[in-house]
Design a protein around this motif. Structure first.
Motif, short mmCIF file in Angstrom:
data_model
loop_
_atom_site.label_atom_id
_atom_site.label_comp_id
_atom_site.label_asym_id
_atom_site.label_seq_id
_atom_site.Cartn_x
_atom_site.Cartn_y
_atom_site.Cartn_z
N ARG A 1 0.95 -1.17 -0.09
CA ARG A 1 0.23 -0.28 0.45
C ARG A 1 0.87 0.96 0.17
N TRP B 1 -4.66 4.86 2.69
CA TRP B 1 -3.57 4.80 2.06
C TRP B 1 -4.42 4.12 0.89
N LYS B 2 -3.38 3.76 -0.59
CA LYS B 2 -4.08 3.06 -1.54
C LYS B 2 -3.29 1.71 -1.69
N ASP B 3 -3.94 0.61 -2.38
CA ASP B 3 -4.02 -0.41 -2.60
C ASP B 3 -2.49 -0.51 -3.63
#
Length: 73
Positions: free
Chosen positions: A9, A26-28
């Motif tokens: 992430r 948070w981003k994948d």
């Protein structure tokens, strides 16, 4: 981020005059293969401006260090 695995992430933050502010959640990250090299990638469309002298940084949850770029006008 070099290599890729599960659960990678990323998030962006800024630093201006010593003050850190989280810019994104948070981003994948997406696993990418470019021939032999493998890496994880994340991107954002921020649609905003930053003050001169602001540092824009990315943080990965599974990698040391946080690469930054300084904004100049």
């Amino acid at each position: 981020m070099d290599d890729h695995g599960t659960g990678v992430r990323a998030r962006l933050y800024t630093v201006y005059k010593g003050q850190r502010s989280h810019l994104t959640r948070w981003k994948d990250a997406t696993p990418v293969s470019a021939g032999m090299p493998k890496f994880s990638s994340a991107d954002w469309k921020l649609n905003r401006t930053f003050r001169d002298g602001t540092w824009l940084c990315i943080q990965f949850n599974q990698a040391p260090g946080t690469p930054c770029a300084k904004i100049h006008h």
